[in-house]
Design a protein around this motif. Structure first.
Motif, PDB file in Angstrom:
ATOM      1  N   SER A  52      -4.415   0.771 -13.153  1.00 36.94           N
ATOM      2  CA  SER A  52      -4.129   1.750 -12.107  1.00 36.94           C
ATOM      3  C   SER A  52      -4.990   2.987 -12.287  1.00 36.94           C
ATOM      4  N   TRP A 104      -1.266   0.231 -16.885  1.00 34.41           N
ATOM      5  CA  TRP A 104       0.117   0.672 -16.707  1.00 34.41           C
ATOM      6  C   TRP A 104       1.049  -0.504 -16.957  1.00 34.41           C
ATOM      7  N   ILE A 147      -1.410   7.852  -7.246  1.00 32.87           N
ATOM      8  CA  ILE A 147      -1.550   6.581  -7.947  1.00 32.87           C
ATOM      9  C   ILE A 147      -2.153   5.569  -6.986  1.00 32.87           C
ATOM     10  N   ARG A 148      -3.206   4.899  -7.438  1.00 38.07           N
ATOM     11  CA  ARG A 148      -3.900   3.892  -6.640  1.00 38.07           C
ATOM     12  C   ARG A 148      -4.286   2.723  -7.540  1.00 38.07           C
ATOM     13  N   GLU A 149      -4.810   1.675  -6.922  1.00 39.44           N
ATOM     14  CA  GLU A 149      -5.308   0.529  -7.664  1.00 39.44           C
ATOM     15  C   GLU A 149      -6.496   0.979  -8.505  1.00 39.44           C
ATOM     16  N   ASP A 194       2.442   7.794  -4.461  1.00 40.13           N
ATOM     17  CA  ASP A 194       2.458   6.475  -5.089  1.00 40.13           C
ATOM     18  C   ASP A 194       2.091   5.445  -4.032  1.00 40.13           C
ATOM     19  N   TRP A 195       0.801   5.143  -3.950  1.00 45.98           N
ATOM     20  CA  TRP A 195       0.285   4.164  -2.997  1.00 45.98           C
ATOM     21  C   TRP A 195       0.690   4.519  -1.565  1.00 45.98           C
TER      22      TRP A 195
END
Length: 109
Positions: free
Chosen positions: A90, A81, A106-108, A37-38
């Motif tokens: 996302s 999201w 998970i990224r932008e 997550d990032w």
């Protein structure tokens, strides 16, 4: 944008997330599965559950899928999201192992 089918096991995973089914969410991962997550890495169902309780299923998150790309063994889903923790477009990158998720990044979007 072209309408695309979301491949399994990602489709069932997104369905589980959107109805906040924690058992199905956790069961979607391999025993050694991971969430990135990032840049924060959570490995194994216990760590994933602790993260999810605050930021994913526990935050009542839902994902409205906008784009899907399948390249090799990687399935990328981009969508909107919405949760009690974070909101916005996302990118979710899934690596599968058989009928389970080995990793979700998970990224932008």
């Amino acid at each position: 944008m072209t309408e695309q089918t979301i491949p399994e096991p990602v489709a069932a995973f997104i369905d589980a997330v959107n109805i906040h089914d924690e058992d199905a969410f956790l069961g979607a991962f391999t025993p050694s599965g991971a969430v990135d997550d990032w840049g924060r890495i959570f490995t194994g169902r216990e760590e994933i559950k602790a993260w999810s309780d605050k930021e994913f299923i526990g935050a009542r998150g839902t994902l409205a899928v906008e784009e899907v790309d399948t390249t090799g063994g990687t399935i990328t889903v981009i969508g909107d999201w919405r949760s009690n923790h974070a909101n916005g477009r996302s990118k979710f990158i899934f690596e599968t192992e058989g009928d389970k998720l080995a990793k979700m990044t998970i990224r932008e979007g």
